[in-house]
Scaffold this active site. Structure first.
Site, PDB file in Angstrom:
ATOM      1  N   LYS A   1      -0.234   5.045   8.208  1.00 29.88           N
ATOM      2  CA  LYS A   1       0.422   5.425   6.945  1.00 29.88           C
ATOM      3  C   LYS A   1      -0.594   5.510   5.811  1.00 29.88           C
ATOM      4  CE  LYS A   1       1.268   2.114   4.661  1.00 29.88           C
ATOM      5  NZ  LYS A   1       1.410   0.928   3.848  1.00 29.88           N
TER       6      LYS A   1
ATOM      7  N   SER B   1       0.882  -1.180   0.000  1.00 31.00           N
ATOM      8  CA  SER B   1       0.000   0.000   0.000  1.00 31.00           C
ATOM      9  C   SER B   1       0.912   1.221   0.000  1.00 31.00           C
ATOM     10  CB  SER B   1      -0.890  -0.003   1.237  1.00 31.00           C
ATOM     11  OG  SER B   1      -1.635  -1.189   1.306  1.00 31.00           O
TER      12      SER B   1
ATOM     13  N   LYS C   1      -6.709   2.189  -2.937  1.00 33.76           N
ATOM     14  CA  LYS C   1      -6.431   1.419  -1.717  1.00 33.76           C
ATOM     15  C   LYS C   1      -6.404   2.342  -0.486  1.00 33.76           C
ATOM     16  CE  LYS C   1      -4.886  -1.398   1.386  1.00 33.76           C
ATOM     17  NZ  LYS C   1      -5.692  -2.430   2.007  1.00 33.76           N
TER      18      LYS C   1
END
Ligand code: NAD
Length: 304
Positions: free
Chosen positions: A250, A106, A181
């Site tokens: 994150k 990701s 995502k």
């Protein structure tokens, strides 16, 4: 180079953590030859224990030798770029022109665009193909895979992706998978926080947390967080879903970066990124993302 990359072609796989390990295993079971690398010797030895035919290598560059396809499943896009392009013994040095790189981590789409440019300069194509579904669906090969890149490159990658995922969606050009995502995880993280806050308030009222989750799951409050994480990881307090809070934080920062980059001001997204960043700091390095419940509880204590 054209044509699907099929078994027994060689795949270089970098990053054998919670997700990389089961995903690489699926590729081995589909008949691909694997050359693997991870900075953790423990991760490499555990994988070779599971798949003895996999060739352990000493660097990304060594893993890339003879590979038609290179898959990365690393913490973030900066680490991916280091392993593939800029680091010492980076994979690009020994990747053949015509090879294909798929970043399944990701990552931030800005990093991905740079990676694709760096690789294109050597005749190497890039796809971003981040995944959703967690460790359980990585193990059974039913991940949702969001692809960014060219349709012809996706066709080349399809046999490998089909070994790991059930739903494969071409979302747009390079970086589109990573953008989607991050936005998916904004929804996922937000519903998890909402469930935890509801549980904290409900418990203060005297409601039973298990009963609350059961009612959410048969009512309009239902979500992946309530169905998959509610009883199993939060109410049970096992907090072992296998996805780190730091990685979720994150992802939220990535989604907020994308919005900022596009000058689209979304207050809930900005707040979610701030909330998860602070929670990550408070919970400590090895916390699972479902421990966001503990963070909600500490906020409740402070406000009491
Ligand atoms: P993890 O921390 O379990 O695994 C990462 C692996 O990368 C580790 O084995 C680590 O040793 C290795 N690594 C770190 N730096 C390296 C380097 N420079 N070179 C080689 N290896 C290196 O993480 P994970 O949970 O497997 O997640 C991997 C990626 O997938 C992340 O981007 C994450 O956001 C994403 N993701 C995770 C989940 C999940 O449920 N865990 C679900 C979907 C997506």
């Amino acid at each position: 180079m054209t044509g699907a990359i099929r078994p027994p072609a060689t795949i270089a796989f970098i990053g054998l953590g919670m997700m990389g390990r089961p995903m690489a295993r699926r590729l081995a079971e589909a008949g691909f030859a694997l050359r693997i690398f991870d900075v953790s010797q423990k991760a490499v030895s555990e994988f070779v224990g599971l798949c003895p035919a996999a060739v352990a290598t000493a660097s990304p560059r060594a893993a890339a030798q003879g590979a038609a396809l290179l898959v990365t499943m690393l913490p973030d896009g900066k680490i991916v770029r280091d392993a593939v392009v800029t680091g010492r013994d980076a994979a690009r040095e020994d990747l053949a022109a015509g090879a294909l790189v798929i970043d399944m981590s990701s990552s931030n789409p800005v990093d991905t665009a740079q990676l694709a440019r760096d690789l294109a300069a050597r005749g190497i194509a890039t796809l971003d193909a981040p995944v959703s579904g967690g460790v359980k669906r990585a193990i059974d090969g039913s991940l949702s895979i969001m692809v960014g890149g060219g349709a012809a490159d996706l066709d080349r990658a399809r046999p490998a992706l089909e070994a790991m995922g059930k739903t494969i969606t071409l979302c747009g050009s390079v970086g589109a998978g990573h953008a989607l995502k991050a936005l998916n995880n904004f929804l996922s993280a937000s519903s998890l926080v909402a469930m935890c806050e509801a549980l904290v308030v409900g418990e203060a009222f005297g409601l039973d947390p298990g009963t609350m989750v059961d009612v959410f799951n048969s009512s309009t409050g239902r979500s992946n967080s309530t169905e998959v994480k509610g009883r199993q990881f939060v109410v049970s307090r096992s907090f072992n879903a296998g996805f780190a809070a730091s990685l979720m934080a994150k992802d939220l920062r990535t989604a907020a970066d994308v919005a900022t980059h596009l000058k689209v001001n979304m207050p809930m997204l900005a707040e979610a990124a701030r909330y998860w960043t602070e929670a990550d700091r408070a919970l400590g390095k090895s916390a699972d993302h479902t421990e966001i419940m503990r963070y909600a509880e500490t906020l409740a204590e402070k406000s009491g």
